[in-house]
Design a protein around this motif. Structure first.
Motif, PDB file in Angstrom:
ATOM      1  N   GLU A  58     -58.846 107.049  53.185  1.00 29.08           N
ATOM      2  CA  GLU A  58     -57.773 107.778  53.879  1.00 29.08           C
ATOM      3  C   GLU A  58     -57.343 107.059  55.153  1.00 29.08           C
ATOM      4  N   THR A  59     -58.296 106.428  55.816  1.00 27.72           N
ATOM      5  CA  THR A  59     -57.979 105.693  57.047  1.00 27.72           C
ATOM      6  C   THR A  59     -57.189 104.432  56.736  1.00 27.72           C
ATOM      7  N   ILE A  60     -57.648 103.672  55.756  1.00 31.88           N
ATOM      8  CA  ILE A  60     -56.927 102.454  55.353  1.00 31.88           C
ATOM      9  C   ILE A  60     -55.506 102.804  54.920  1.00 31.88           C
ATOM     10  N   ALA A  61     -55.347 103.931  54.248  1.00 28.85           N
ATOM     11  CA  ALA A  61     -54.053 104.315  53.684  1.00 28.85           C
ATOM     12  C   ALA A  61     -52.966 104.489  54.745  1.00 28.85           C
ATOM     13  N   ARG A  62     -53.353 104.724  55.980  1.00 27.64           N
ATOM     14  CA  ARG A  62     -52.372 104.913  57.054  1.00 27.64           C
ATOM     15  C   ARG A  62     -51.877 103.590  57.644  1.00 27.64           C
ATOM     16  N   HIS A  63     -52.485 102.484  57.204  1.00 27.28           N
ATOM     17  CA  HIS A  63     -52.090 101.154  57.675  1.00 27.28           C
ATOM     18  C   HIS A  63     -51.331 100.413  56.581  1.00 27.28           C
ATOM     19  N   ARG A  64     -50.464  99.516  56.986  1.00 25.18           N
ATOM     20  CA  ARG A  64     -49.694  98.743  56.005  1.00 25.18           C
ATOM     21  C   ARG A  64     -50.549  97.713  55.276  1.00 25.18           C
ATOM     22  N   PHE A  65     -51.557  97.188  55.993  1.00 22.37           N
ATOM     23  CA  PHE A  65     -52.383  96.120  55.438  1.00 22.37           C
ATOM     24  C   PHE A  65     -53.854  96.410  55.729  1.00 22.37           C
ATOM     25  N   CYS A  66     -54.718  95.778  54.930  1.00 19.62           N
ATOM     26  CA  CYS A  66     -56.156  95.905  55.155  1.00 19.62           C
ATOM     27  C   CYS A  66     -56.805  94.541  54.934  1.00 19.62           C
ATOM     28  N   LEU A  67     -57.639  94.118  55.883  1.00 17.05           N
ATOM     29  CA  LEU A  67     -58.381  92.873  55.711  1.00 17.05           C
ATOM     30  C   LEU A  67     -59.493  93.089  54.693  1.00 17.05           C
ATOM     31  N   ALA A  68     -59.461  92.319  53.627  1.00 20.24           N
ATOM     32  CA  ALA A  68     -60.497  92.359  52.586  1.00 20.24           C
ATOM     33  C   ALA A  68     -61.179  91.001  52.604  1.00 20.24           C
ATOM     34  N   LEU A  69     -62.190  90.876  53.433  1.00 16.07           N
ATOM     35  CA  LEU A  69     -62.802  89.580  53.718  1.00 16.07           C
ATOM     36  C   LEU A  69     -64.228  89.551  53.176  1.00 16.07           C
ATOM     37  N   GLU A  70     -64.463  88.728  52.168  1.00 18.12           N
ATOM     38  CA  GLU A  70     -65.814  88.613  51.613  1.00 18.12           C
ATOM     39  C   GLU A  70     -66.722  87.907  52.622  1.00 18.12           C
ATOM     40  N   ASN A  71     -68.016  88.191  52.547  1.00 14.86           N
ATOM     41  CA  ASN A  71     -68.941  87.523  53.459  1.00 14.86           C
ATOM     42  C   ASN A  71     -69.242  86.089  53.024  1.00 14.86           C
ATOM     43  N   SER A  72     -68.927  85.761  51.773  1.00 19.92           N
ATOM     44  CA  SER A  72     -69.149  84.421  51.233  1.00 19.92           C
ATOM     45  C   SER A  72     -68.018  84.096  50.266  1.00 19.92           C
ATOM     46  N   ILE A  73     -67.792  82.812  50.087  1.00 21.67           N
ATOM     47  CA  ILE A  73     -66.744  82.379  49.166  1.00 21.67           C
ATOM     48  C   ILE A  73     -67.386  81.663  47.990  1.00 21.67           C
ATOM     49  N   GLU A  74     -67.331  82.309  46.820  1.00 23.04           N
ATOM     50  CA  GLU A  74     -67.858  81.684  45.611  1.00 23.04           C
ATOM     51  C   GLU A  74     -67.228  82.355  44.399  1.00 23.04           C
ATOM     52  N   PRO A  75     -67.156  81.664  43.268  1.00 22.76           N
ATOM     53  CA  PRO A  75     -66.517  82.228  42.073  1.00 22.76           C
ATOM     54  C   PRO A  75     -67.159  83.546  41.647  1.00 22.76           C
ATOM     55  N   ASP A  76     -66.314  84.462  41.191  1.00 23.52           N
ATOM     56  CA  ASP A  76     -66.716  85.765  40.639  1.00 23.52           C
ATOM     57  C   ASP A  76     -67.163  86.777  41.697  1.00 23.52           C
ATOM     58  N   TYR A  77     -67.342  86.340  42.941  1.00 20.14           N
ATOM     59  CA  TYR A  77     -67.817  87.263  43.976  1.00 20.14           C
ATOM     60  C   TYR A  77     -66.620  87.996  44.577  1.00 20.14           C
ATOM     61  N   VAL A  78     -66.110  88.967  43.806  1.00 23.05           N
ATOM     62  CA  VAL A  78     -64.986  89.810  44.211  1.00 23.05           C
ATOM     63  C   VAL A  78     -65.539  91.226  44.347  1.00 23.05           C
ATOM     64  N   THR A  79     -65.714  91.680  45.572  1.00 23.59           N
ATOM     65  CA  THR A  79     -66.388  92.951  45.809  1.00 23.59           C
ATOM     66  C   THR A  79     -65.400  94.105  45.940  1.00 23.59           C
ATOM     67  N   GLU A  80     -65.932  95.239  46.376  1.00 20.58           N
ATOM     68  CA  GLU A  80     -65.124  96.455  46.468  1.00 20.58           C
ATOM     69  C   GLU A  80     -64.021  96.370  47.510  1.00 20.58           C
ATOM     70  N   LYS A  81     -64.064  95.393  48.402  1.00 22.12           N
ATOM     71  CA  LYS A  81     -63.133  95.354  49.537  1.00 22.12           C
ATOM     72  C   LYS A  81     -61.670  95.325  49.100  1.00 22.12           C
ATOM     73  N   ILE A  82     -61.354  94.489  48.130  1.00 18.94           N
ATOM     74  CA  ILE A  82     -59.956  94.396  47.703  1.00 18.94           C
ATOM     75  C   ILE A  82     -59.560  95.638  46.893  1.00 18.94           C
ATOM     76  N   TYR A  83     -60.505  96.203  46.144  1.00 19.03           N
ATOM     77  CA  TYR A  83     -60.199  97.394  45.349  1.00 19.03           C
ATOM     78  C   TYR A  83     -60.041  98.634  46.240  1.00 19.03           C
ATOM     79  N   ASP A  84     -60.754  98.683  47.350  1.00 16.95           N
ATOM     80  CA  ASP A  84     -60.571  99.783  48.303  1.00 16.95           C
ATOM     81  C   ASP A  84     -59.146  99.785  48.847  1.00 16.95           C
ATOM     82  N   ALA A  85     -58.608  98.604  49.109  1.00 13.23           N
ATOM     83  CA  ALA A  85     -57.232  98.513  49.594  1.00 13.23           C
ATOM     84  C   ALA A  85     -56.248  98.991  48.528  1.00 13.23           C
TER      85      ALA A  85
END
Length: 326
Positions: free
Chosen positions: A177-204
């Protein structure tokens, strides 16, 4: 429940907490009782809790399962052949796993995302951030600091905290609900590697907000096309901030990022969804059954101590100090 069903033992905790086996709704036998180690057909070890498995004996014919949804960079034991050779089954977010356990939403989750109306963007700051962990193998902390010099970011997590949640914190519901009030959301993984796509982008996506993503190089295999802003595509944080400002000032370009909601999901996602309808632990049980059926003769011999006597003693000493039953 058939008495001859395989027994699966969760040998470790899940980040220090007992695995909730009561929530596993599928046929099979499950236990947390280490005293039943010798009768277990498969033993599950949560790799991030590696300090807990040094005293485990491996019995002949027993399948050991390496379980982790974390980055290899954060838990390097997954890359250590001397450790991993003791495991027979992998259960991770990596697509090459024996039992794939991604963050990718199931079909119903995608349907609920697109059915939910996009909320009004009422916050002054265009960008929201929820980050609490200090892990920075992706460079996300420096990235956030630099971007914040060029555009306003409301950060609700423990890291870079500058904004409190209004009202009671009800967990993920409040976060969305909080993210929804903003136009954008930073979805920043803690590491960069193939297949490591976590909930951050899906929450947005769930919040009806455009994610600004930094992470897996193959993220396009896990999300719809033109649904996010690739932070790595910009030469500098200022260039990214200028683009964000352009989208704010150009509604048609901003709204183009939501066009995916009215289109079919791409084949790269659709082809993976049927396999996810069966819950992960149920798929693990099915795999254990299959391997047991394919085995011509039950193996014999004595149990071994894969990680050695020193690890055994260290683990037992740690349990004794914490007064944890062995």
């Amino acid at each position: 429940m058939p008495s001859n069903d395989p027994l699966i033992l969760f040998y470790t905790t899940f980040f220090g907490k007992p695995v909730d086996i009561a929530s596993i709704h599928c046929e099979g036998r499950w236990t947390l009782d280490k005293r039943r180690l010798s009768e277990a057909a498969a033993v599950v070890f949560h790799i991030p809790d590696f300090r807990e498995f040094g005293d485990a004996y491996k019995y002949p014919g027993q399948y050991w399962v390496a379980w982790s949804m974390e980055s290899r960079q954060n838990y390097k034991r997954v890359t250590n052949p001397d450790v991993m050779r003791h495991f027979d089954i992998t259960m991770t977010h990596e697509t090459c796993s024996d039992v794939w356990m991604p963050y990718l939403p199931r079909a119903r989750g995608w349907q609920e995302m697109v059915a939910r109306p996009i909320a009004a963007k009422t916050e002054e700051a265009p960008v929201a951030l929820f980050q609490s962990a200090p892990v920075n193998r992706s460079g996300r902390i420096d990235f956030t600091a630099e971007l914040s010099r060029h555009i306003k970011i409301d950060s609700y997590g423990r890291h870079f905290h500058n904004r409190a949640i209004s009202g009671p914190d009800l967990g993920r519901k409040t976060k969305i609900e909080t993210i929804a009030r903003h136009r954008f959301c930073l979805a920043l993984e803690n590491s960069i590697e193939p297949d490591y796509v976590t909930e951050k982008i899906y929450d947005a996506f769930d919040a009806g907000t455009i994610p600004i993503y930094l992470g897996a190089p193959n993220v396009d295999e896990f999300v719809p096309a033109d649904s996010y802003i690739d932070a790595s595509a910009f030469p500098s944080a200022k260039d990214l901030a200028d683009y964000i400002q352009h989208l704010i000032e150009t509604p048609e370009d901003y709204e183009a990022y939501f066009a995916w909601r009215s289109k079919p999901l791409p084949d790269s996602i659709v082809k993976r969804l049927p396999g996810l309808e069966t819950p992960t632990f149920c798929r693990l049980m099915n795999l254990v059954r299959q391997r047991l059926e394919e085995r011509p003769h039950p193996p014999s011999g004595r149990p071994t101590l894969p990680f050695g006597r020193v690890s055994f003693l260290r683990t037992r000493l740690r349990r004794w100090k914490k007064k944890i039953p062995s």
